[in-house]
Motif scaffolding. Structure first.
Motif, PDB file in Angstrom:
ATOM      1  N   THR A  34       0.683  -1.229   0.036  1.00  0.00           N
ATOM      2  CA  THR A  34      -0.151  -0.077   0.188  1.00  0.00           C
ATOM      3  C   THR A  34       0.900   1.215  -0.060  1.00  0.00           C
ATOM      4  N   PRO A  35       1.845   1.240   1.035  1.00  0.00           N
ATOM      5  CA  PRO A  35       2.775   2.459   0.622  1.00  0.00           C
ATOM      6  C   PRO A  35       3.479   2.849  -0.746  1.00  0.00           C
ATOM      7  N   LEU A  36       3.443   1.668  -1.275  1.00  0.00           N
ATOM      8  CA  LEU A  36       4.069   1.616  -2.825  1.00  0.00           C
ATOM      9  C   LEU A  36       3.159   2.333  -3.819  1.00  0.00           C
ATOM     10  N   ARG A 154      14.686  -7.739  -1.245  1.00  0.00           N
ATOM     11  CA  ARG A 154      13.955  -8.212  -2.626  1.00  0.00           C
ATOM     12  C   ARG A 154      12.896  -7.341  -2.666  1.00  0.00           C
ATOM     13  N   ASP A 155      12.308  -6.868  -1.634  1.00  0.00           N
ATOM     14  CA  ASP A 155      11.047  -5.953  -1.569  1.00  0.00           C
ATOM     15  C   ASP A 155      11.403  -4.807  -2.173  1.00  0.00           C
ATOM     16  N   ARG A 156      12.693  -4.078  -1.742  1.00  0.00           N
ATOM     17  CA  ARG A 156      13.181  -2.821  -2.252  1.00  0.00           C
ATOM     18  C   ARG A 156      13.227  -2.753  -3.878  1.00  0.00           C
ATOM     19  N   GLY A 157      14.010  -3.917  -4.247  1.00  0.00           N
ATOM     20  CA  GLY A 157      14.018  -4.175  -5.630  1.00  0.00           C
ATOM     21  C   GLY A 157      12.838  -3.982  -6.615  1.00  0.00           C
ATOM     22  N   THR A 158      11.911  -4.825  -5.810  1.00  0.00           N
ATOM     23  CA  THR A 158      10.597  -4.818  -6.452  1.00  0.00           C
ATOM     24  C   THR A 158       9.991  -3.408  -6.577  1.00  0.00           C
ATOM     25  N   ALA A 159      10.061  -2.756  -5.567  1.00  0.00           N
ATOM     26  CA  ALA A 159       9.380  -1.424  -5.284  1.00  0.00           C
ATOM     27  C   ALA A 159       9.778  -0.403  -6.442  1.00  0.00           C
TER      28      ALA A 159
END
Length: 488
Positions: A34-36, A154-159
């Motif tokens: 949701t923040p993304l 990994r979440d940062r790369g996806t974001a």
């Protein structure tokens, strides 16, 4: 899956310093993406406003009875202010908190959009576009900092991948959405549509974005920001004003001189500042310098000419705004596809190759647009736009990564801000330079008839834009090297 978006305190920050007011409750538990969505809403809105205006320009000119010079400023004021304030906005975020900066930027952007939509004349419209640029600078700078603070691993790369795709999608949808809104609801709607989007983004920001850390002691380099803005504004004004006053006029020459003086002042200020908006020593790194040249000329060569292409499509070929938007969309759509499918493979190469070859494709594709002549219609644009779009998709993702990797880790944020600044400034100056060529050629060939005159002017614009981008390709291949990059 849910997660709480918590505060982070990276090394060098003061423990417990955040932009949450005393006693304020922590944000509720939310879905981790949701923040993304919240951050991407603002990024999409501010970037789409760079290109959404292009297809609406003829309608604006007709209704507001504005001149060609005024038309240039409607586009350029936003890009110029955005470029001028990006670096100093980063300092504001570090000092006061990036969530505060993001919400403040959204609010300023929304109010300025309302003023644009209600503007009674072109002067108010241009001034309101400048205020839009102020809000956009705060939002744009804050988005990357918020993503870094919110996601890890990994979440940062996806974001960041999603954020990059949204940026590309904004460029692709800008002309189409602008044309659709202008056709159905009038040109004012392209600004008023920002209001509900901004309202949703502000509401979600308070609900789901955690308070970001900040360094309250960091100084804001106001002299650096003022001198940089003065130099950029003066040279842009000089280029645009030369359309009416001529190159030898006292006004134009005075503006060029003033720009040079302000630039020297900026250099002096930055060399003496303890916390500059741009560490000029970075430019001694030839890879970094080459990447800044590439960023500026890519935006000038690939996108600035679309403003004048839209004029040809609507004013000469009689196309509606939505059809004109669709006619130029192959560039952005191809860029989006190439960047999405080629990013993982291109990152394995030494950076000078995908960037340099991408710029060469942009230059070649733009030169191919010169097949436009007096009897041409919109399909003449398609081959060149497709080739140029492939070049944009090849070079842009690697350009951003290479700029931050070419400098020491502690300067990566500054390098990213500098690249965004050079790109927006390149676009602003590109609008001014290509507009000067377009206006001069149109007036000098007017005896051939409007259709042939504008087509001839457009060919000169394409020639200059293509030449600039090919020059950038050569600079990158000569200057940029993998060996100078850190953790590339």
């Amino acid at each position: 899956m849910t997660s709480r978006i918590a505060d982070e305190q990276p090394p060098g920050t003061q423990p417990g310093v955040s932009d949450r007011t005393p006693g304020q409750a922590a944000p509720p538990t939310v879905h981790k993406w949701t923040p993304l969505v919240t951050i991407c809403l603002g990024a999409f809105m501010l970037l789409i406003d760079v290109s959404i205006v292009n297809v609406a320009l003829p309608k604006m000119t007709e209704e507001l009875h504005s001149s060609f010079t005024s038309l240039q400023w409607v586009v350029d004021m936003y890009a110029l202010v955005l470029a001028s304030l990006l670096m100093v906005a980063g300092s504001l975020g570090d000092r006061f908190g990036h969530r505060r900066l993001y919400i403040g930027g959204l609010t300023v952007f929304a109010l300025a959009s309302l003023a644009c939509g209600l503007a009674p004349n072109v002067t108010v419209l241009i001034a309101s576009r400048g205020v839009q640029g102020v809000g956009a600078a705060g939002m744009f700078t804050a988005t990357t900092a918020l993503l870094s603070a919110t996601y890890q691993g990994r979440d940062r790369g996806t974001a960041f991948g999603v954020w990059g795709a949204v940026n590309g999608g904004a460029a692709a949808l800008g002309p189409i959405l602008g044309g659709l809104l202008t056709d159905q609801f009038g040109w004012r709607s392209i600004f008023l549509v920002n209001l509900p989007v901004a309202a949703v983004a502000v509401f979600m920001s308070f609900r789901v974005l955690g308070a970001s850390p900040h360094r309250g002691q960091r100084r804001i380099d106001i002299p650096g920001a003022v001198t940089f803005t003065a130099s950029a504004a003066a040279v842009t004004y000089a280029l645009i004003q030369s359309n009416t006053d001529g190159w030898n006029s006292a006004t134009v020459l005075g503006l060029f001189a003033g720009s040079a003086v302000a630039l020297v002042a900026f250099i002096v200020v930055e060399l003496r500042s303890e916390d500059p908006v741009l560490d000029l020593s970075l430019l001694r790194n030839r890879s970094f310098a080459g990447l800044m040249i590439a960023g500026a000329l890519l935006s000038a060569g690939a996108f600035a000419h679309l403003t004048y292409t839209s004029i040809w499509l609507q004013s000469i070929l009689g196309m509606s705004p939505i059809k004109a938007g669709l006619a130029v969309s192959p560039l952005a759509l191809t860029a989006f596809v190439v960047a999405g499918f080629g990013g993982r493979h291109l990152s394995k190469l030494a950076p000078q190759w995908p960037i340099g070859l991408g710029l060469a494709l942009i230059g070649g594709g733009t030169l191919l647009l010169m097949i436009v002549h007096g009897n041409s219609s919109w399909p003449a644009l398609v081959p060149g736009l497709l080739i140029a779009g492939a070049g944009v998709g090849m070079s842009t993702p690697v350009l951003a990564s290479a700029a931050m990797s070419a400098v020491p880790h502690q300067r990566a944020g500054m390098a990213g801000g500098a690249l965004n600044t050079f790109r927006q400034l390149g676009y602003a100056l590109g609008i001014a330079v290509l507009g000067t060529v377009f206006a001069h050629q149109a007036s000098s060939t007017s005896a051939e008839g409007a259709r042939h005159a504008v087509a001839t002017s457009l060919d000169h614009v394409f020639a200059l834009a293509g030449g600039m981008t090919l020059a950038a390709a050569i600079a990158v291949l000569l200057l940029v090297r993998r060996s100078e990059a850190k953790s590339w």
